[in-house]
Scaffold this motif. Structure first.
Motif, mmCIF file in Angstrom:
data_model
loop_
_atom_site.group_PDB
_atom_site.id
_atom_site.type_symbol
_atom_site.label_atom_id
_atom_site.label_comp_id
_atom_site.label_asym_id
_atom_site.label_seq_id
_atom_site.Cartn_x
_atom_site.Cartn_y
_atom_site.Cartn_z
ATOM 1 N N VAL A 10 29.315 -75.009 -106.149
ATOM 2 C CA VAL A 10 29.318 -75.340 -104.718
ATOM 3 C C VAL A 10 28.347 -76.999 -104.411
ATOM 4 N N ILE A 11 29.235 -77.775 -103.827
ATOM 5 C CA ILE A 11 28.542 -78.862 -103.356
ATOM 6 C C ILE A 11 28.302 -79.143 -101.893
ATOM 7 N N VAL A 12 26.986 -79.501 -101.692
ATOM 8 C CA VAL A 12 26.510 -79.642 -100.492
ATOM 9 C C VAL A 12 26.471 -81.222 -100.125
ATOM 10 N N VAL A 13 26.947 -81.596 -98.930
ATOM 11 C CA VAL A 13 26.945 -83.013 -98.560
ATOM 12 C C VAL A 13 25.765 -83.305 -97.582
ATOM 13 N N GLY A 14 24.525 -83.889 -97.826
ATOM 14 C CA GLY A 14 23.476 -83.809 -96.922
ATOM 15 C C GLY A 14 22.385 -82.821 -97.064
ATOM 16 N N ARG A 28 20.666 -69.544 -104.622
ATOM 17 C CA ARG A 28 20.100 -68.275 -104.587
ATOM 18 C C ARG A 28 20.788 -67.169 -104.918
ATOM 19 N N MET A 29 22.439 -67.320 -104.372
ATOM 20 C CA MET A 29 23.167 -66.340 -104.534
ATOM 21 C C MET A 29 24.151 -66.584 -106.052
ATOM 22 N N GLY A 30 23.376 -67.522 -106.892
ATOM 23 C CA GLY A 30 23.775 -67.568 -108.200
ATOM 24 C C GLY A 30 24.950 -68.624 -108.541
ATOM 25 N N ALA A 31 25.414 -69.433 -107.444
ATOM 26 C CA ALA A 31 26.219 -70.241 -107.350
ATOM 27 C C ALA A 31 25.685 -71.752 -108.116
ATOM 28 N N LYS A 32 26.262 -72.225 -109.028
ATOM 29 C CA LYS A 32 25.604 -73.348 -109.601
ATOM 30 C C LYS A 32 25.985 -74.737 -108.517
ATOM 31 N N THR A 33 24.880 -75.120 -107.923
ATOM 32 C CA THR A 33 25.003 -75.894 -106.932
ATOM 33 C C THR A 33 24.473 -77.170 -106.764
ATOM 34 N N THR A 120 20.829 -78.792 -108.210
ATOM 35 C CA THR A 120 20.246 -80.120 -108.333
ATOM 36 C C THR A 120 20.423 -80.933 -107.214
ATOM 37 N N VAL A 121 19.636 -81.735 -107.110
ATOM 38 C CA VAL A 121 19.120 -82.634 -105.825
ATOM 39 C C VAL A 121 19.599 -84.114 -106.262
ATOM 40 N N ARG A 122 20.609 -84.772 -105.691
ATOM 41 C CA ARG A 122 20.891 -86.191 -106.128
ATOM 42 C C ARG A 122 21.017 -87.018 -104.817
ATOM 43 N N GLN A 123 20.527 -88.287 -104.853
ATOM 44 C CA GLN A 123 20.699 -89.352 -103.851
ATOM 45 C C GLN A 123 22.109 -90.038 -104.236
ATOM 46 N N ALA A 124 22.663 -89.760 -102.961
ATOM 47 C CA ALA A 124 24.056 -90.471 -103.069
ATOM 48 C C ALA A 124 24.760 -90.548 -101.700
ATOM 49 N N MET A 125 25.688 -91.501 -101.695
ATOM 50 C CA MET A 125 26.683 -91.554 -100.381
ATOM 51 C C MET A 125 27.812 -90.819 -100.785
ATOM 52 N N VAL A 126 28.192 -89.884 -99.998
ATOM 53 C CA VAL A 126 29.508 -89.366 -100.313
ATOM 54 C C VAL A 126 30.697 -90.098 -99.333
ATOM 55 N N ASP A 127 31.582 -90.302 -100.156
ATOM 56 C CA ASP A 127 32.550 -91.344 -99.195
ATOM 57 C C ASP A 127 33.816 -90.478 -98.989
ATOM 58 N N GLU A 128 34.043 -89.642 -99.859
ATOM 59 C CA GLU A 128 35.555 -88.915 -99.857
ATOM 60 C C GLU A 128 35.179 -87.367 -100.246
ATOM 61 N N ILE A 129 36.225 -86.718 -99.518
ATOM 62 C CA ILE A 129 36.518 -85.356 -100.045
ATOM 63 C C ILE A 129 37.801 -85.490 -100.771
ATOM 64 N N ILE A 130 37.900 -84.685 -101.818
ATOM 65 C CA ILE A 130 39.262 -84.643 -102.675
ATOM 66 C C ILE A 130 40.002 -83.276 -102.264
ATOM 67 N N VAL A 131 41.365 -83.411 -101.924
ATOM 68 C CA VAL A 131 41.692 -82.258 -101.702
ATOM 69 C C VAL A 131 43.286 -82.049 -102.243
ATOM 70 N N ALA A 149 34.139 -79.500 -107.579
ATOM 71 C CA ALA A 149 33.426 -77.977 -107.154
ATOM 72 C C ALA A 149 34.402 -77.249 -106.567
ATOM 73 N N ASP A 150 34.321 -75.921 -106.474
ATOM 74 C CA ASP A 150 35.374 -74.872 -105.699
ATOM 75 C C ASP A 150 35.129 -74.625 -104.489
ATOM 76 N N ALA A 151 33.763 -75.160 -103.931
ATOM 77 C CA ALA A 151 33.518 -75.070 -102.387
ATOM 78 C C ALA A 151 32.629 -76.250 -102.271
ATOM 79 N N VAL A 152 32.954 -76.916 -101.001
ATOM 80 C CA VAL A 152 32.168 -77.924 -100.563
ATOM 81 C C VAL A 152 31.631 -77.673 -99.037
ATOM 82 N N VAL A 153 30.343 -78.112 -99.021
ATOM 83 C CA VAL A 153 29.682 -77.642 -97.521
ATOM 84 C C VAL A 153 29.414 -79.398 -96.936
#
Ligand SMILES: Cc1cc2nc3c(=O)[nH]c(=O)nc-3n(C[C@H](O)[C@H](O)[C@H](O)COP(=O)(O)OP(=O)(O)OC[C@H]3O[C@@H](n4cnc5c(N)ncnc54)[C@H](O)[C@@H]3O)c2cc1C
Length: 630
Positions: A10-14, A28-33, A120-131, A149-153
């Motif tokens: 899972v990737i979270v943007v923001g 916390r639910m076990g997903a590598k995030t 993992t916490v990273r500083q970066a500007m997300v420019d695009e989603i890939i679909v 990632a298999d899911a993006v929030v």
């Protein structure tokens, strides 16, 4: 030059209020995030009011905590004062509110994020989603990195293609000088996601050392051990109690604003985005409530070790010099100096009717959005959505059914259902009046309603769940004991109690349960008058006072919920073609095809769908059932 980075579940943007909750829940639910955010310095930033909670918002924070989210615990560590609002009214509208130390709040939340396993916490500007083929694949960041990632929030808040407006000054920026980007908006549009243009505003921040508090009235917090997190139920007294102050605008203030309305971007048409009805700017208030000769202004410290003051009630985008002039007309602010100028911000948001009840986009599997990006306003509304989106992203990659809360279970359920069925076009703020079941959805019983669900999701640790189970046991034991303990009307202690309370005597042998039904008598009274040696702690006693006194109303509400659930249980599949349903009105067909309601109950809440249309749908379902069963 692009490169392929680490693969995540899972990737979270923001990492705003929604992003922090989403990332923590998923990890916390076990997903590598992983959470990617524009700056590590604006994690859990409060760009507007320095407070958490209040009516309906306080309920949400309690629900977040009851499910295993972080906001409640975090504000309990970082408040400068806390109090319970509306205590003179019924328990349905009792609401906790805390003034936050903004810097401390950010620090505490960042600590929790960086100590969280699987995250993992990273500083970066997300420019695009890939679909690909309607399925999310990952994201691309400004440095060229591609992360699958298999899911993006996405929880991009007020940062998508945002611009700041102060008078006739406009410039591209996120809140408080942080970066903005229009690339993510473009990428979402490229994937046929409809965007809205919204707006919100914030007041100036002024220098505390330039205020004259002798001209204001002090607004202290409570000394009691109030807490948002049920984990802190044993708190005896308040951790801090730094006061706020109350002052008022006056006709001079209003005159300065009226003389400069032509320079307000709100009225000159510069501002295009739709603003929040319930957080109006001071210009708006002066125009809308012309006959009012004063408006309340709360002076709120932004923290313990700062001289920054938030001037609550003075949201504005008027030119800077006008802001200073109007502030200096207010008692106590005659010598005030501005530290940060008030401003309006316009930003892109996602049209919420494109979402499912699990915050997943209908047209892109595995892509979720949460927070202000969904058209809401408020830290609490954002955090609640983030928690649920994070939970559902983790469930998605674990190939489990989505976790959905209904309007009858939680304010979180009211929020998402409203967003989708009402197709919000202005920033949505939660109010207790938005719930049909508010006597059942109280802030005091959020754990009784939601903690078992949090435990099933793996978000409630064993030790906490044991404490919760003990509380549930204590509540039912106490109710039974109060029902079984009888007292005669002539009992001296009872006599003294009813005399002191100046209430009519009891006429016959009664149970203490029935004694407690009297509004004037509390569980604590029975103890202090030596009538009952109850051992309940504060929280169980609170449940005795509420559940027993409001028993009749709560039962009535539970019957309404039963009726509500009946219509909710009549499911509607997403591939129904409503244009084939004879008798449905054109407007209803359009709305139903757009929202694709999951039940008859949800269909009945869509604006533009009438009871007559619902009758047509019910007949259609009945006919279908008969055809299927021959
Ligand atoms: C000027 C202003 C006034 C406001 N006034 C009010 C008010 O009066 N009442 C009220 O209730 N609420 C108000 N708010 C709203 C409140 O701040 C938000 O509701 C809340 O912060 C929303 O939380 P969120 O997590 O959705 O988004 P945010 O808190 O905005 O966080 C978004 C996060 O996403 C990150 N991000 C964004 N785009 C990207 C990207 N492309 N790549 C990586 N990271 C990204 C940002 O760095 C940030 O960390 C105001 C906000 C602002 C800015």
């Amino acid at each position: 030059m692009s490169y392929i980075g680490e693969k995540y579940d899972v990737i979270v943007v923001g990492a705003g209020h929604a992003g922090c909750e989403a990332a923590l829940a998923s990890a916390r639910m076990g997903a590598k995030t992983a959470v990617f955010t524009i700056s590590l310095d604006n994690i859990a930033l409060m760009p507007c009011n320095p407070s958490v909670g209040g009516p309906a918002k306080g309920h949400l924070v309690r629900e977040i905590d009851a499910l295993g989210g972080e906001m409640g615990r975090n504000i309990d560590k970082a408040y400068i004062q806390i109090k319970m609002l509306n205590t003179s009214k019924g328990p349905a509208v009792h609401a906790l509110r805390a003034q936050a130390d903004k810097k401390e709040y950010q620090k505490m939340m960042y600590d929790t994020l960086r100590k969280q396993e699987n995250l993992t916490v990273r500083q970066a500007m997300v420019d695009e989603i890939i679909v690909e083929d309607g399925q999310i694949q990952g994201i691309k960041i400004h440095t060229g990195g591609i992360f699958y990632a298999d899911a993006v929030v996405i929880t991009a808040g007020t940062y998508m293609d945002s611009r700041i407006i102060i008078g006739d000054l406009l410039y591209k920026s996120g809140p408080q000088g942080f970066l903005t980007t229009d690339t993510l908006s473009k990428s979402l549009r490229d994937h046929e996601i409809e965007l809205l243009r919204l707006k919100t505003g914030t007041p100036a921040r002024v220098n505390a050392d330039t205020l004259d508090y002798s001209k204001m009235s002090i607004q202290p917090g409570s000394e009691e051990g109030l807490h948002f997190s049920f984990e802190n139920s044993d708190r005896e007294k308040a951790e801090k109690n730094i006061p706020c102050w109350l002052t008022y605008t006056n006709p001079d203030t209003h005159q300065v604003i009226k003389d400069n309305l032509h320079r307000s971007p709100l009225f000159s048409g510069v501002i295009q985005g739709t603003g929040p009805r319930y957080c109006p700017s001071i210009e708006d208030k002066i125009v809308r409530f012309e006959n009012k000769d004063q408006h309340q202004i709360f002076i709120e410290p932004e923290g313990q070790d700062t001289n920054e003051i938030y001037v609550q009630g003075m949201n504005t985008s008027l030119p800077e010099e006008v802001q200073l002039e109007m502030l200096r007309t207010i008692p106590g602010l005659e010598q005030v100096e501005i530290l940060r100028t008030g401003y309006a911000i316009e930003y892109d948001a996602v049209k919420p009717s494109q979402l499912t009840l699990s915050f997943e986009l209908k047209n892109i599997s595995g892509l979720f959005t949460a927070g202000q990006i969904n058209g809401t306003s408020g830290y609490e509304e954002a955090a609640a959505q983030g928690l649920l989106a994070g939970i559902n992203a983790a469930l998605k990659i674990q190939k489990k059914d989505p976790f959905i809360l209904s309007r009858a279970e939680a304010y979180m359920g009211v929020l998402i259902d409203d967003l989708i069925t009402k197709d919000t076009t202005e920033p949505y703020r939660l109010l207790t009046s938005r719930s049909e079941h508010r006597l059942f959805l109280r802030q005091d019983n959020a754990d009784l309603r939601l903690t078992p669900k949090g435990q099933e999701l793996g978000l409630i640790k064993k030790e906490r769940f044991d404490k919760f189970s003990q509380k549930v046991e204590d509540i039912s034991r106490e109710i039974m004991q109060l029902k079984q303990t009888k007292i005669i009307p002539s009992d001296p202690a009872l006599k003294k109690l009813v005399t002191d309370k100046e209430i009519p005597d009891f006429r016959q042998l009664v149970s203490l349960y029935d004694v407690l039904k009297r509004n004037e008598i509390s569980y604590q009274d029975l103890q202090s008058y030596g009538i009952y040696e109850g051992t309940a702690n504060h929280e169980v006693a609170e449940q005795m006072n509420i559940q027993i006194k409001y028993e009749g109303y709560i039962e009535k509400q539970l019957k309404q919920i039963e009726k509500f659930n009946k219509l909710e249980s009549k499911k509607l599949s997403a591939d129904i073609d409503y244009s084939e349903m004879a008798g449905l009105r054109k407007e209803a067909i359009q709305k139903l095809d757009k929202v694709k309601p999951v039940s008859v109950g949800q269909a009945s809440r869509i604006q533009g769908v009438s009871p007559a249309d619902i009758a047509v749908i019910l007949v259609f379902l009945e006919k279908n059932k008969r055809t299927q069963h021959g």
